[in-house]
Motif scaffolding. Structure first.
Motif, PDB file in Angstrom:
ATOM      1  N   ASP A 267      24.128  31.150  81.969  1.00 41.13           N
ATOM      2  CA  ASP A 267      25.352  30.588  82.543  1.00 41.13           C
ATOM      3  C   ASP A 267      25.166  30.227  84.011  1.00 41.13           C
ATOM      4  O   ASP A 267      25.884  29.382  84.541  1.00 41.13           O
ATOM      5  N   LEU A 268      24.216  30.893  84.676  1.00 42.52           N
ATOM      6  CA  LEU A 268      23.973  30.659  86.098  1.00 42.52           C
ATOM      7  C   LEU A 268      22.548  31.051  86.439  1.00 42.52           C
ATOM      8  O   LEU A 268      22.028  32.050  85.937  1.00 42.52           O
ATOM      9  N   ILE A 269      21.919  30.245  87.290  1.00 38.81           N
ATOM     10  CA  ILE A 269      20.633  30.604  87.881  1.00 38.81           C
ATOM     11  C   ILE A 269      20.867  30.831  89.368  1.00 38.81           C
ATOM     12  O   ILE A 269      21.505  30.010  90.029  1.00 38.81           O
ATOM     13  N   MET A 270      20.378  31.945  89.895  1.00 40.63           N
ATOM     14  CA  MET A 270      20.469  32.203  91.321  1.00 40.63           C
ATOM     15  C   MET A 270      19.061  32.188  91.908  1.00 40.63           C
ATOM     16  O   MET A 270      18.191  32.940  91.470  1.00 40.63           O
ATOM     17  N   VAL A 300      22.959  26.055  89.427  1.00 37.06           N
ATOM     18  CA  VAL A 300      22.018  26.811  90.257  1.00 37.06           C
ATOM     19  C   VAL A 300      22.664  27.102  91.606  1.00 37.06           C
ATOM     20  O   VAL A 300      23.075  26.183  92.320  1.00 37.06           O
ATOM     21  N   GLY A 301      22.769  28.393  91.952  1.00 40.59           N
ATOM     22  CA  GLY A 301      23.279  28.802  93.257  1.00 40.59           C
ATOM     23  C   GLY A 301      22.147  29.225  94.168  1.00 40.59           C
ATOM     24  O   GLY A 301      21.073  29.631  93.699  1.00 40.59           O
ATOM     25  N   LEU A 302      22.351  29.120  95.473  1.00 42.30           N
ATOM     26  CA  LEU A 302      21.321  29.426  96.465  1.00 42.30           C
ATOM     27  C   LEU A 302      21.792  30.526  97.401  1.00 42.30           C
ATOM     28  O   LEU A 302      22.888  30.454  97.968  1.00 42.30           O
ATOM     29  N   PHE A 318      23.281  22.208  94.559  1.00 41.59           N
ATOM     30  CA  PHE A 318      23.488  23.649  94.402  1.00 41.59           C
ATOM     31  C   PHE A 318      24.979  23.937  94.205  1.00 41.59           C
ATOM     32  O   PHE A 318      25.829  23.365  94.894  1.00 41.59           O
ATOM     33  N   SER A 319      25.308  24.835  93.275  1.00 38.91           N
ATOM     34  CA  SER A 319      26.710  25.141  93.006  1.00 38.91           C
ATOM     35  C   SER A 319      27.337  25.983  94.111  1.00 38.91           C
ATOM     36  O   SER A 319      28.539  25.946  94.328  1.00 38.91           O
ATOM     37  N   PHE A 320      26.528  26.759  94.812  1.00 40.49           N
ATOM     38  CA  PHE A 320      26.958  27.442  96.036  1.00 40.49           C
ATOM     39  C   PHE A 320      25.743  27.668  96.912  1.00 40.49           C
ATOM     40  O   PHE A 320      24.605  27.715  96.438  1.00 40.49           O
TER      41      PHE A 320
END
Length: 356
Positions: A267-270, A300-302, A318-320
């Motif tokens: 659901d999310l990659i960090m 993908v969040g950073l 990037f989502s965040f």
């Protein structure tokens, strides 16, 4: 919710595993499923990350550092015999005190010793991590060590065909600088290794002369190849003398670990690194992971210890984009390990609340 943690080390502060395990500890307690995938793009911390990812073991050796002092080091050996070499084990910037840094004196001789140990053990396929070096000798020291060890009673050309002829070298790096010139190894990287303006000019001339003589000898010149300036010119020596192939360190690891297969149901990659800015988008690990997330439709969040150019990073997709360091905290405090751990846990806790 399944979250993939694929974060590079916060250099000089926390390893990739430490960053990911700290975040996972908070997320798991709050019901978030996590998968930790320790990461490296070929720089600092590459050796344990690649060796673990490929199911290998670490082999201890005794070699020389860049000041020709005896030092303990390691290289990795995979089940198929592939060797993992992190050149910083032999000539890393962190091996010398700040007042000792002098790229006019420092040598990559120990890198040649590392290679020779693995070759004598039977390794013929090599993955070389270029990064974190305190040298700028264009790989001359490494070549000298290989000559000393393998060319006794024969020419180096003969040694290349016999002892080194069966070896294949893949270079892991995100650097595309040439060997010489204003964008070369000396001008771009030597200042952080202790070089004065006068030293920079001398180092550049030395590298150019070495490349000219090498080109006359071999009949070809790799000094302008992308990555020749990596690791103070080690990239050039590997390509010119050992026929090495340059690859993105990030992509190399992602392919070796079947990253795409692991993230397809996430659901999310960090992802992240110690310091994120517009240079992050120039082929660094987080940018490579962002590309793969986009391909499979996974956000993908950073996260980073320090963030600049936030809007540019967000615009890239990037989502965040978040810094773990509170605004106004001095850098000398933020990089203390216990402070960084506390800041990281605070960030992870805030992320849980935002997602619930």
């Amino acid at each position: 919710m399944k979250t993939i943690l694929a974060i590079d080390s916060f250099k000089g502060c926390m390893s990739s595993s430490e960053v990911e395990e700290t975040i996972a500890g908070v997320l798991n307690k709050n019901g978030v499923e996590t998968l930790c995938l320790p990461m490296s793009d070929g720089g600092e911390g590459m050796l344990p990350v690649f060796t673990s990812a490929m199911g290998g073991t670490l082999e201890p050796v005794y070699i020389h550092d860049q000041m020709m002092r005896r030092v303990d080091a390691q290289y990795g050996v995979m089940p198929d015999g592939t060797a993992i070499i992190e050149v910083a084990q032999a000539c890393g910037l962190t091996l010398v005190k700040e007042e000792e840094r002098n790229p006019m004196r420092s040598t990559t001789y120990g890198v040649g010793e590392l290679l020779s140990r693995a070759i004598k053990r039977g390794c013929r396929n090599f993955i070389i991590g270029l990064g974190g070096t305190g040298t700028s000798d264009a790989g001359i020291g490494m070549i000298r060590a290989l000559v000393d060890i393998f060319a006794r009673g024969k020419s180096f050309d003969e040694a290349l065909k016999t002892e080194l002829g069966e070896c294949r070298f893949t270079l892991a790096s995100d650097v595309d600088n040439p060997l010489c010139g204003k964008n070369g190894a000396a001008h771009v990287y030597a200042p952080q290794k202790g070089a004065t303006p006068e030293m920079i000019e001398q180092l550049d001339r030395r590298a150019r002369l070495f490349a000219e003589k090498s080109a006359l000898h071999f009949g070809f010149d790799k000094s302008n190849e992308p990555g020749a300036g990596a690791a103070g010119g080690l990239g050039y020596a590997f390509m010119q003398y050992l026929g090495a192939e340059m690859k993105s360190g990030a992509d190399l690891l992602l392919d070796l670990t079947d990253f795409n297969g692991k993230i397809k149901d996430a659901d999310l990659i960090m992802t992240g690194e110690g310091s994120a800015d517009r240079q992050t988008l120039m082929g660094k690990l987080p940018q490579r992971i962002l590309m793969r997330g986009k391909q499979l439709g996974v956000p993908v969040g950073l996260v980073a210890g320090r963030v600049e150019d936030r809007e540019e990073l967000l615009s890239a997709g990037f989502s965040f984009v978040e810094s773990i360091t509170p605004e106004g905290m001095p850098l000398e405090d933020a990089i203390k390990k216990e402070v960084a751990f506390s800041n990281l846990r605070r960030f992870a806790t805030s992320l849980v609340y935002e997602k619930t």
